[in-house]
Design a protein around this motif. Structure first.
Motif, PDB file in Angstrom:
ATOM      1  N   ASP A  58       0.815  -1.214   0.000  1.00  8.36           N
ATOM      2  CA  ASP A  58       0.000   0.000   0.000  1.00  8.36           C
ATOM      3  C   ASP A  58       0.848   1.263   0.000  1.00  8.36           C
ATOM      4  N   ASN A  61       2.502   1.723  -3.328  1.00  5.09           N
ATOM      5  CA  ASN A  61       1.513   2.024  -4.357  1.00  5.09           C
ATOM      6  C   ASN A  61       1.028   3.467  -4.260  1.00  5.09           C
ATOM      7  N   ARG A  62       0.939   3.991  -3.038  1.00  2.00           N
ATOM      8  CA  ARG A  62       0.516   5.379  -2.879  1.00  2.00           C
ATOM      9  C   ARG A  62       1.556   6.324  -3.470  1.00  2.00           C
ATOM     10  N   ALA A  66       0.898   8.843  -6.561  1.00  2.00           N
ATOM     11  CA  ALA A  66       1.221  10.260  -6.393  1.00  2.00           C
ATOM     12  C   ALA A  66       2.219  10.714  -7.452  1.00  2.00           C
ATOM     13  N   MET A 502      -6.701   8.829  -1.116  1.00  2.00           N
ATOM     14  CA  MET A 502      -5.835   9.938  -0.705  1.00  2.00           C
ATOM     15  C   MET A 502      -6.668  11.189  -0.473  1.00  2.00           C
ATOM     16  N   GLU A 506      -2.634  14.666   2.224  1.00  2.00           N
ATOM     17  CA  GLU A 506      -1.639  13.623   1.960  1.00  2.00           C
ATOM     18  C   GLU A 506      -1.051  13.780   0.566  1.00  2.00           C
ATOM     19  N   SER A 535       3.121   3.497   8.548  1.00  2.00           N
ATOM     20  CA  SER A 535       3.081   3.613   7.095  1.00  2.00           C
ATOM     21  C   SER A 535       3.922   4.788   6.643  1.00  2.00           C
ATOM     22  N   SER A 537       3.108   7.179   4.554  1.00  2.00           N
ATOM     23  CA  SER A 537       2.378   8.441   4.575  1.00  2.00           C
ATOM     24  C   SER A 537       2.265   8.983   5.994  1.00  2.00           C
TER      25      SER A 537
END
Length: 625
Positions: A58, A61-62, A66, A502, A506, A535, A537
């Motif tokens: 995750d 992937n974020r 982004a 998102m 973030e 995480s 983020s």
């Protein structure tokens, strides 16, 4: 000279893409509605030369999403897809469509967009620009990539510094084809096509290439369809033609004879490669029974494909395995005059809709947008096929290619949400607007005629920009992604859509981290979770950085790091030769300054370092203007 087919990845040659530079703008055409997942997971990461890819992790992937969003913002207003009109429901919506504009033909009446043309503007690290042109049979869908075999042609053409009319004329049918395509997609379509005409005016069409196109309408002269093909070929009556297509239209004997005359041959010299009844491709290929009768009556020859010595497993090519479940979607025509064979790689099936039907007074009626390229080759590979003796695979009735879905378009300029439909539609008295935060607004609307269309414009203080418009046309709900016409800075500050999961805060933090990384800043490794099991983020949210020594030492190191980012940005700007990329780098600097200033206003451990960096970056930006 082209020696023969090469079997390649249908989404491109990765080595050639790397050498040609990153894609800065794209115009894509497709018949089927474009598949957002194909763009997000396959095409755009390769074209933009991203360092990341989709991942099951995750946090990683974020960062990938982004990074993709940052690159899409850099190309604001430069990515467009043209397709046939379609009734799109909620399942067709995707965050990417606020960055990639979807244009549907049909603003001037019901037509079919069946062409498969990709125009890519590439710029390498040295600022050298190229126009990357793809003509093929491939739609922008996953099934086209994974379940079908395609035929395509690609060329890379260097772009010069200046435009010329002679260069623009050298592209032949491409220019009026694009102009017609834009017109049929409405005012926004015309605007989307215009930059590509300027790029074509900066380069000459390579020698030996002739583009053959069809556009909907009733035409005089020899500019389009089969008549344009005949002019380009200049075949004598003894010229031979081989055809490989998966779909044959509803021809009459007289229409086949007319097509042959226009090309410069006779029906008995045309060979259509086809499959026998019971062949695995018979579920996909279409030859109407009435057309088969017309072919036989005209003397056209059917060539047996995939039925050697009774083996129905035999396929198209020796590198295509006997049990490969993919089926050919290619549309290829070979022509021979003496010892000079040529091949047409095209989107056009062998049908009256694609090539045109002669009407009275020397006119030609065409239903589809199609485009192909005619080039010399050394041989005709279908010459080895024998005449078919088995029963041909046929269908009782042809499947019509539909272009009758209602046309509509929605766009937002920061103040007004404008929705357009064609005259003659029963205009709805209200629409539903879904904003970027997912709130639904039911609004009453009034329509008025503007530039041959019906239009409603909603001016209001939008708390969150409109992302989707839902309206009912012909009793069916149509979900329209809103075309974002705002400037890049405003769009970055308040996007109409975001990657899934998102929030705006973030996304801003990830953008800042990625922009720092672009210009040499160190980014927390997105392949490993940060210390403490949180995480990525979350760590960015807390500004968690492992301090070296006490805080003052760390702050000094951080100030040096962000100032190095400013230096790297300024160096990249001064060295870049491409005007488009210089503008993109300048926008990066403005965005980074805005994001850093927001971080300063929020406090946090980097505040002191960023105050210094903001002053320096602001001074560099002023000197660059």
């Amino acid at each position: 000279m082209t020696s023969g087919p090469e079997w390649l990845d249908p989404i491109g040659d990765e080595a050639a893409d790397r050498d040609a530079g990153a894609v800065q703008a794209a115009l894509l055409t497709t018949y089927d509605p474009p598949d957002a997942t194909l763009l997000v997971e396959d095409l755009l990461p390769r074209w933009f030369r991203l360092d990341r890819e989709m991942s099951s992790d995750d946090a990683a992937n974020r960062f990938f999403l982004a990074e993709l969003e940052v690159e899409l913002q850099r190309r604001r207003g430069k990515l467009a897809v043209f397709s046939s009109p379609a009734v799109l429901g909620p399942d067709s919506q995707h965050w990417i469509w606020s960055h990639v504009a979807r244009h549907f033909v049909g603003a001037l009446g019901s037509v079919v967009q069946h062409a498969k043309l990709w125009l890519l503007h590439r710029v390498d690290e040295d600022g050298a620009e190229r126009l990357d042109i793809h003509v093929s049979s491939m739609n922008l869908t996953r099934s086209a990539v994974r379940e079908q075999l395609q035929a395509g042609f690609r060329c890379l053409v260097p772009l010069g510094p200046t435009m010329s009319r002679a260069a623009l004329r050298s592209w032949g049918a491409v220019v009026p084809f694009l102009q017609e395509l834009g017109s049929h997609a409405g005012p926004a379509g015309v605007a989307a096509v215009a930059p590509w005409l300027r790029l074509l005016a900066r380069c000459r069409c390579p020698a030996g290439m002739t583009f053959i196109a069809s556009v909907p309408g009733t035409h005089r002269g020899n500019d389009w369809g089969v008549r344009a093909l005949g002019v380009a070929l200049r075949l004598p009556a003894r010229g031979e033609v081989d055809i490989l297509v998966p779909t044959v239209g509803v021809w009459t004997k007289e229409q086949i004879e007319s097509w042959a005359r226009a090309v410069g041959t006779l029906p008995k010299r045309i060979g259509l490669a086809w499959i026998p009844k019971g062949h695995p491709w018979a579920k996909r290929w279409e030859l109407p029974a009435t057309a088969l009768t017309a072919l036989k009556d005209s003397g056209t020859c059917l060539l047996a494909l995939g039925y050697v010595d009774g083996d129905k497993r035999q396929r198209l090519h020796q590198r295509f395995g006997a049990y490969d479940e993919r089926w050919p979607h290619a549309k290829v025509y070979w022509f021979e005059r003496g010892a000079s064979p040529r091949v047409l790689v095209t989107s056009a099936n062998w049908s009256p809709s694609a090539w045109g039907i002669p009407t009275g007074r020397s006119q030609l009626h065409i239903k589809n947008f199609e485009i192909g390229v005619l080039i010399p080759v050394r041989k005709r590979p279908l010459r080895t096929l024998k005449e078919m003796t088995a029963k041909a695979a046929v269908v009782d009735a042809a499947r019509d290619i539909d272009g009758t879905a209602p046309w509509a378009h929605a766009m937002f300029d920061g103040r007004r949400l404008t929705v357009q439909i064609i005259k003659g539609e029963v205009a709805p008295s209200q629409i539903v607007v879904i904003d970027a935060d997912g709130h639904r607004l039911k609004l009453k609307v009034r329509w008025k005629p503007v530039d041959g269309l019906l239009q409603t414009a909603l001016k209001r203080a939008w708390k969150s920009g409109p992302s989707l418009v839902v309206l009912v046309l012909r009793t069916a709900e149509h979900w329209l992604s809103v075309h974002d016409q705002r400037d890049a800075a405003t769009s970055q500050e308040h996007p109409l859509s975001r990657p899934p999961g998102m929030d705006e805060d973030e996304l801003k933090r990830l953008r800042a981290a990625l922009l720092e990384e672009r210009y040499g800043g160190k980014l927390i490794d997105d392949d490993e979770p940060p210390p403490g099991g949180g995480s990525l983020s979350t760590e960015l949210t807390k500004n968690a950085v492992t301090a070296v020594g006490d805080y003052s030492v760390w702050l000094l190191d951080e100030a040096r790091r962000v100032l190095a980012v400013v230096d790297a940005w300024a160096s990249a700007f001064s060295k870049m030769q491409s005007t488009d990329l210089r503008n993109a780098i300048q926008r990066d600097g403005r965005q980074l300054l805005r994001l850093w200033r927001e971080e300063v206003s929020e406090g946090g451990r980097r505040k002191g370092a960023l105050i210094v960096a903001c002053d320096e970056l602001n001074a560099r930006l002023r000197s660059s203007e």
